[in-house]
Scaffold this active site. Structure first.
Site, PDB file in Angstrom:
ATOM      1  N   ASP A 284      -5.922   7.509   9.531  1.00 14.45           N
ATOM      2  CA  ASP A 284      -4.772   8.129  10.171  1.00 14.45           C
ATOM      3  C   ASP A 284      -4.146   7.203  11.216  1.00 14.45           C
ATOM      4  O   ASP A 284      -4.856   6.534  11.972  1.00 14.45           O
ATOM      5  CB  ASP A 284      -5.268   9.422  10.847  1.00 14.45           C
ATOM      6  CG  ASP A 284      -4.149  10.204  11.485  1.00 14.45           C
ATOM      7  OD1 ASP A 284      -3.216  10.562  10.758  1.00 14.45           O
ATOM      8  OD2 ASP A 284      -4.205  10.442  12.701  1.00 14.45           O
ATOM      9  N   GLU A 326      -2.195   5.261   6.563  1.00 11.20           N
ATOM     10  CA  GLU A 326      -1.115   6.167   6.943  1.00 11.20           C
ATOM     11  C   GLU A 326      -0.331   5.445   8.037  1.00 11.20           C
ATOM     12  O   GLU A 326      -0.675   5.475   9.218  1.00 11.20           O
ATOM     13  CB  GLU A 326      -1.660   7.508   7.470  1.00 11.20           C
ATOM     14  CG  GLU A 326      -0.571   8.572   7.579  1.00 11.20           C
ATOM     15  CD  GLU A 326      -0.105   8.891   8.990  1.00 11.20           C
ATOM     16  OE1 GLU A 326       0.965   9.495   9.129  1.00 11.20           O
ATOM     17  OE2 GLU A 326      -0.786   8.530   9.969  1.00 11.20           O
TER      18      GLU A 326
HETATM   19  C1  GLC Z   1       5.283   9.535  13.519  1.00 11.60           C
HETATM   20  C2  GLC Z   1       4.143   8.633  13.320  1.00 11.60           C
HETATM   21  C3  GLC Z   1       3.281   9.143  12.201  1.00 11.60           C
HETATM   22  C4  GLC Z   1       2.947  10.589  12.428  1.00 11.60           C
HETATM   23  C5  GLC Z   1       4.141  11.411  12.660  1.00 11.60           C
HETATM   24  C6  GLC Z   1       3.727  12.804  13.021  1.00 11.60           C
HETATM   25  O1  GLC Z   1       6.115   9.467  12.415  1.00 11.60           O
HETATM   26  O2  GLC Z   1       4.564   7.335  13.016  1.00 11.60           O
HETATM   27  O3  GLC Z   1       2.122   8.396  12.124  1.00 11.60           O
HETATM   28  O4  GLC Z   1       2.343  11.105  11.294  1.00 11.60           O
HETATM   29  O5  GLC Z   1       4.878  10.863  13.682  1.00 11.60           O
HETATM   30  O6  GLC Z   1       4.845  13.607  13.146  1.00 11.60           O
HETATM   31  C1  GLC Z   2      -0.957  11.458  11.779  1.00 11.12           C
HETATM   32  C2  GLC Z   2      -0.970  12.823  11.153  1.00 11.12           C
HETATM   33  C3  GLC Z   2      -0.199  13.772  12.005  1.00 11.12           C
HETATM   34  C4  GLC Z   2      -0.768  13.792  13.373  1.00 11.12           C
HETATM   35  C5  GLC Z   2      -0.822  12.377  13.947  1.00 11.12           C
HETATM   36  C6  GLC Z   2      -1.662  12.348  15.165  1.00 11.12           C
HETATM   37  O1  GLC Z   2       0.256  10.862  11.734  1.00 11.12           O
HETATM   38  O2  GLC Z   2      -0.473  12.756   9.849  1.00 11.12           O
HETATM   39  O3  GLC Z   2      -0.203  15.049  11.457  1.00 11.12           O
HETATM   40  O4  GLC Z   2      -0.003  14.579  14.209  1.00 11.12           O
HETATM   41  O5  GLC Z   2      -1.428  11.486  13.063  1.00 11.12           O
HETATM   42  O6  GLC Z   2      -3.021  12.439  14.805  1.00 11.12           O
END
Ligand code: GLC
Ligand code: GLC
Length: 650
Positions: A284, A326
């Protein structure tokens, strides 16, 4: 690679570890460690070489890999060996994924197991279960604020339940993907508790500061991830009497990878889940792993070095396990998470194709594929042994992350175009039936992202309210069209639970005070199993969607040109509503498929004379793999119906 300095250190470490296991039993561990140690050592010294305790950390690192290797169950070691022999196994077209919340899809892990037949019915054979580690009940960001990385949240079940699920998946030839939240912990994690109590060892696991001086400097250049619900990137902790870095929510404390102890702990956790039977680990928020003053603290070079080390170490202990990055960042940055300058992926084998996702939503809103074509054209070529995770919708918001240069090349003004997209998807644009919500609105930058269920963004919810059958059909077609692209594009398609039956926005989160300020919950519903049953009832929306998706999933699995071997050619045609690309087998052109998608609500013409010189349409007709229909090509043009697609064998 053999190199004296690292090798002699490795010898010392191995002597120190006083290995009790017989040589035979550790044979594979030794060969893999020997192969990767030079790289691990170089990376580790690059990041931590200045420290006096460098060798001790290096020893703990080797000890961690070894301990987890010894713990690795025999059947998983067997899988490692067979995947080594067939190391591009995941590039095959036979994989189709689905992401789901354990409790949203069913009640708990046992419940998920009892619903696997639904996934098999659809054809999904890779599941990504959203985070299941122990979290505080209230402040948990949907599982992304972990309190204990080695415990399953009691709401979801036990480690035994997970093991049973993993076994059941294996028997069904399905893959298990688990989330590992590598960037931060909950403020209630034991490390954070010790830090709060004043333990300097654990304060060094995070970024803590006595006053605002350094936080202020950081914040000059750090963008805000959640500007409305968690402005700024630091939080004052009264108990500790210090500021702590919290890039996401104030209860999510960012881990400090400048401390090698943090790296080793997190590697140990990754290997722990690998040993519980995960085939794939989703890492993540990897773009955020390294923080540097004066930078955006995203995509830093050291974040890549951390990922390379995690990969090198995981290959020693559990080489069959893949990583998903991710990293929802700019197109030319995402690609780097595969690892640069290597043939094999050196960081993560799989990465979210956030660029394609956002471009698809652009094409739906504009009914035009111009930006989609330009954006895809400009995604750099990826490595051979690496693949995309192609998705339309997921648990997060949609950000308009394509590049300004591409927007300009498509003939739009970047900020006005992004504003149009937000207006369109919040239903504030003439003729828009989309029913989404603005998320992460940043008053300073004017930026906004979008929340909303796929079906609602595609106009189904509004069409149902208006009882407009034509609009309902349009929404269904749009949903299938979007999936037809992710299923044929090259990579692993990842569907989102609920989308195959047209699940709409779910506003029940508004009555939960822990969720009500975060509208991403609008698209994180409880699966409606009574509606899922309607997939068996002819004429229902659920039936139309489910059968259409099930069919194209099955066809995808049969078409070897859909395997991801960097075998896609984007074709520029003169009709801007069409998105056209070919997929081919490297071995011969016979099995070539031409994918044609029409994003307009009117039928559109494809000019065949443009494609004939490329070797397409040499015969009077072509077969559409989706319908089995023979498409006549006697005219100079092919009519592509509204919001429809062809997979032509030509
Ligand atoms: C931003 C971050 C991403 C996260 C998202 C959550 O786009 O880059 O990692 O999942 O915010 O809303
Ligand atoms: C990632 C997840 C998102 C979360 C963020 C912080 O981007 O997809 O849902 O809010 O990380 O952990």
């Amino acid at each position: 690679m053999y190199e004296q300095v690292s090798h002699s250190l490795l010898n010392d470490i191995l002597i120190e570890l006083k290995l009790k296991k017989g040589h035979q039993e550790l044979q594979h561990f030794y060969t893999r460690l020997g192969a990767n140690f030079y790289s691990i050592h170089s990376l580790f010294s690059n990041l931590y070489g200045e420290r006096e305790d460098f060798n001790q950390h290096m020893q703990r690192l080797v000890e961690t890999m070894l301990r987890q290797y010894v713990n690795r169950p025999a059947h998983l070691k067997q899988t490692d060996l067979s995947r080594e022999k067939n190391h591009s196994w995941f590039l095959s077209q036979k994989w189709v994924g689905m992401a789901l919340y354990c409790d949203g899809f069913s009640d708990d892990l046992k419940g998920v197991q009892s619903k696997l037949s639904y996934l098999q019915d659809l054809g999904a054979n890779l599941i990504h279960i959203m985070p299941i580690c122990d979290c505080p009940e209230d402040k948990n960001d949907g599982g992304y604020a972990v309190r204990d990385f080695r415990q399953i949240d009691s709401r979801f079940g036990t480690l035994e339940d997970l093991e049973e699920l993993a076994n059941s998946l294996r028997q069904r030839d399905m893959l298990l993907t688990l989330d590992v939240v590598v960037n931060h912990t909950s403020e209630e994690h034991e490390w954070a508790i010790k830090a709060r109590q004043g333990d300097p060892i654990y304060q060094d696991y995070y970024f803590t500061f006595d006053d605002r001086q350094i936080p202020d400097i950081y914040e000059e250049t750090m963008p805000e991830v959640f500007p409305e619900i968690a402005p700024g990137s630091f939080t004052w902790n009264e108990e500790m009497g210090k500021w702590v870095m919290t890039v996401f929510n104030y209860f999510q404390w960012d881990l400090n990878y400048k401390n090698p102890a943090v790296f080793i702990e997190m590697l140990d956790i990754l290997l722990f889940w690998a040993n519980r039977g995960a085939d794939i680990l989703r890492l993540d928020a990897v773009a955020f792993l390294w923080k540097k003053m004066g930078s955006s603290c995203q995509n830093e070079r050291e974040a890549h070095l951390i990922l390379q080390m995690l990969k090198d170490c995981c290959q020693v202990t559990a080489p069959g396990v893949l990583f998903i990055a991710e990293a929802i960042v700019a197109p030319n940055e995402i690609i780097k998470y595969f690892g640069e300058d290597a043939i094999n992926a050196k960081e993560c084998e799989i990465a979210y194709n956030a660029t394609l996702m956002a471009l698809l939503w652009d094409a739906v809103a504009t009914r035009n594929a111009t930006l989609l074509n330009i954006g895809i054209q400009n995604i750099p070529e990826k490595l051979e042994r690496a693949t995309w995770l192609n998705y339309v919708r997921g648990h997060d918001d949609i950000g308009w992350g394509f590049s300004d240069t591409d927007i300009i090349a498509a003939g739009y003004d970047p900020s006005r175009h992004r504003r149009f997209l937000v207006d369109y998807y919040t239903g504030n644009f003439a003729n828009s039936r989309a029913k989404g919500f603005a998320f992460g609105v940043n008053k300073k930058t004017g930026d906004a992202r979008i929340s909303g269920a796929l079906a609602s963004l595609a106009g189904l919810e509004t069409a149902l309210i208006e009882q407009d059958n034509v609009a309902i059909e349009c929404a269904i077609k749009t949903i299938v069209l979007l999936h037809s692209v992710i299923l044929s594009f090259g990579g692993i398609p990842l569907l989102y639970y609920g989308d195959a039956i047209g699940t709409l926005n779910d506003d029940s989160y508004l009555s939960d005070t822990n969720k009500s300020n975060d509208n991403r919950w609008i698209h994180r519903p409880k699966m409606k199993w009574d509606r899922a049953e309607l997939r068996k009832v002819q004429g229902s929306i659920e039936h139309k969607l489910f059968t259409a998706l099930k069919k194209i999933i099955a066809i995808r699995k049969e078409v070897s040109a859909f395997a991801d071997r960097n075998n896609r050619e984007l074709i520029n045609v003169d009709n801007p509503h069409l998105f056209v690309f070919s997929r081919f087998n490297q071995t011969g052109s016979q099995s070539r498929v031409l994918v044609i998608g029409n994003f307009d609500a009117q039928p559109q013409l494809l000019n065949l004379s443009q494609l004939k010189p490329m070797g397409f349409f040499q015969y009077e007709s072509a077969k559409d793999l989706c319908t089995g229909e023979i498409v006549a090509l006697s005219e100079e043009t092919l009519t592509v119906p509204a919001l429809s697609f062809y997979w032509l064998e030509t």
